[in-house]
Design a protein around this motif. Structure first.
Motif, mmCIF file in Angstrom:
data_model
loop_
_atom_site.group_PDB
_atom_site.id
_atom_site.type_symbol
_atom_site.label_atom_id
_atom_site.label_comp_id
_atom_site.label_asym_id
_atom_site.label_seq_id
_atom_site.Cartn_x
_atom_site.Cartn_y
_atom_site.Cartn_z
ATOM 1 N N MET A 135 0.851 -1.178 0.000
ATOM 2 C CA MET A 135 0.000 0.000 0.000
ATOM 3 C C MET A 135 0.891 1.234 0.000
ATOM 4 O O MET A 135 1.851 1.324 0.734
ATOM 5 C CB MET A 135 -0.902 -0.030 1.237
ATOM 6 N N SER A 136 0.552 2.173 -0.816
ATOM 7 C CA SER A 136 1.313 3.407 -0.895
ATOM 8 C C SER A 136 1.162 4.185 0.409
ATOM 9 O O SER A 136 0.050 4.400 0.886
ATOM 10 C CB SER A 136 0.798 4.256 -2.057
ATOM 11 N N THR A 137 2.290 4.586 0.967
ATOM 12 C CA THR A 137 2.253 5.350 2.212
ATOM 13 C C THR A 137 1.463 6.638 2.021
ATOM 14 O O THR A 137 0.665 7.016 2.854
ATOM 15 C CB THR A 137 3.680 5.671 2.688
ATOM 16 N N GLU A 138 1.664 7.289 0.879
ATOM 17 C CA GLU A 138 0.977 8.542 0.619
ATOM 18 C C GLU A 138 -0.541 8.357 0.624
ATOM 19 O O GLU A 138 -1.261 9.130 1.228
ATOM 20 C CB GLU A 138 1.422 9.108 -0.727
ATOM 21 N N ILE A 139 -1.016 7.310 -0.021
ATOM 22 C CA ILE A 139 -2.455 7.071 -0.066
ATOM 23 C C ILE A 139 -2.993 6.696 1.310
ATOM 24 O O ILE A 139 -4.027 7.194 1.733
ATOM 25 C CB ILE A 139 -2.804 5.976 -1.096
ATOM 26 N N SER A 140 -2.289 5.833 2.030
ATOM 27 C CA SER A 140 -2.785 5.397 3.341
ATOM 28 C C SER A 140 -2.861 6.546 4.337
ATOM 29 O O SER A 140 -3.654 6.499 5.268
ATOM 30 C CB SER A 140 -1.921 4.271 3.893
ATOM 31 N N GLU A 141 -2.077 7.589 4.134
ATOM 32 C CA GLU A 141 -2.129 8.739 5.034
ATOM 33 C C GLU A 141 -3.462 9.472 4.954
ATOM 34 O O GLU A 141 -3.831 10.200 5.863
ATOM 35 C CB GLU A 141 -0.971 9.696 4.742
ATOM 36 N N PHE A 199 -13.802 7.239 -2.379
ATOM 37 C CA PHE A 199 -12.987 8.391 -2.735
ATOM 38 C C PHE A 199 -11.884 7.926 -3.680
ATOM 39 O O PHE A 199 -11.119 7.026 -3.341
ATOM 40 C CB PHE A 199 -12.371 9.016 -1.474
ATOM 41 N N CYS A 200 -11.801 8.525 -4.870
ATOM 42 C CA CYS A 200 -10.831 8.106 -5.882
ATOM 43 C C CYS A 200 -9.396 8.326 -5.410
ATOM 44 O O CYS A 200 -9.139 9.033 -4.429
ATOM 45 C CB CYS A 200 -11.086 8.834 -7.202
ATOM 46 N N ASN A 201 -8.477 7.728 -6.139
ATOM 47 C CA ASN A 201 -7.062 7.817 -5.801
ATOM 48 C C ASN A 201 -6.587 9.273 -5.746
ATOM 49 O O ASN A 201 -5.869 9.656 -4.823
ATOM 50 C CB ASN A 201 -6.257 7.007 -6.827
ATOM 51 N N CYS A 202 -6.994 10.082 -6.710
ATOM 52 C CA CYS A 202 -6.568 11.496 -6.728
ATOM 53 C C CYS A 202 -7.065 12.248 -5.497
ATOM 54 O O CYS A 202 -6.322 13.036 -4.896
ATOM 55 C CB CYS A 202 -7.057 12.187 -7.994
ATOM 56 N N CYS A 203 -8.308 12.013 -5.113
ATOM 57 C CA CYS A 203 -8.845 12.671 -3.915
ATOM 58 C C CYS A 203 -8.172 12.147 -2.654
ATOM 59 O O CYS A 203 -7.981 12.895 -1.695
ATOM 60 C CB CYS A 203 -10.359 12.510 -3.851
ATOM 61 N N CYS A 204 -7.762 10.866 -2.660
ATOM 62 C CA CYS A 204 -7.021 10.304 -1.525
ATOM 63 C C CYS A 204 -5.681 11.010 -1.355
ATOM 64 O O CYS A 204 -5.284 11.333 -0.227
ATOM 65 C CB CYS A 204 -6.793 8.801 -1.706
ATOM 66 N N VAL A 205 -5.003 11.284 -2.469
ATOM 67 C CA VAL A 205 -3.717 11.998 -2.408
ATOM 68 C C VAL A 205 -3.946 13.396 -1.835
ATOM 69 O O VAL A 205 -3.168 13.861 -0.990
ATOM 70 C CB VAL A 205 -3.053 12.049 -3.796
ATOM 71 N N ALA A 206 -5.018 14.056 -2.249
ATOM 72 C CA ALA A 206 -5.327 15.397 -1.731
ATOM 73 C C ALA A 206 -5.645 15.341 -0.237
ATOM 74 O O ALA A 206 -5.189 16.195 0.536
ATOM 75 C CB ALA A 206 -6.489 16.005 -2.501
#
Length: 82
Positions: free
Chosen positions: A1-7, A69-76
């Motif tokens: 799992m990407s750390t950035e996304i899991s945050e 929530f889509c991947n892009c919104c998860c990054v935001a």
């Protein structure tokens, strides 16, 4: 799992909402099918996309709800998380 996304799990997308809900799960998942839209941007969530899914029971409405929530919104959301 990407750390950035899991945050993004540290960010409450419903902050300030006063609905009476019980959260059953809040996790990063891989889409098993195409989903109609992201709760935030209303863009599509395609099969295989890693995204956030929140399952809640809304006591006021008496129903179970799933918010995606889509991947892009998860990054935001991860960028906004404390």
């Amino acid at each position: 799992m990407s750390t950035e996304i899991s945050e993004c799990l540290n960010y409450d997308p419903f902050q300030g909402d006063e609905s009476e809900v019980v959260t059953m799960s809040d996790t990063i998942v891989t889409g098993r099918k195409d989903y109609a839209h992201c709760t935030i941007c209303h863009g599509p969530i395609v099969k295989g996309e890693r995204h956030r899914a929140i399952n809640q029971i809304n006591r006021e409405l008496g129903e179970r709800q799933t918010f995606r929530f889509c991947n892009c919104c998860c990054v935001a959301m991860a960028a906004l998380a404390d």
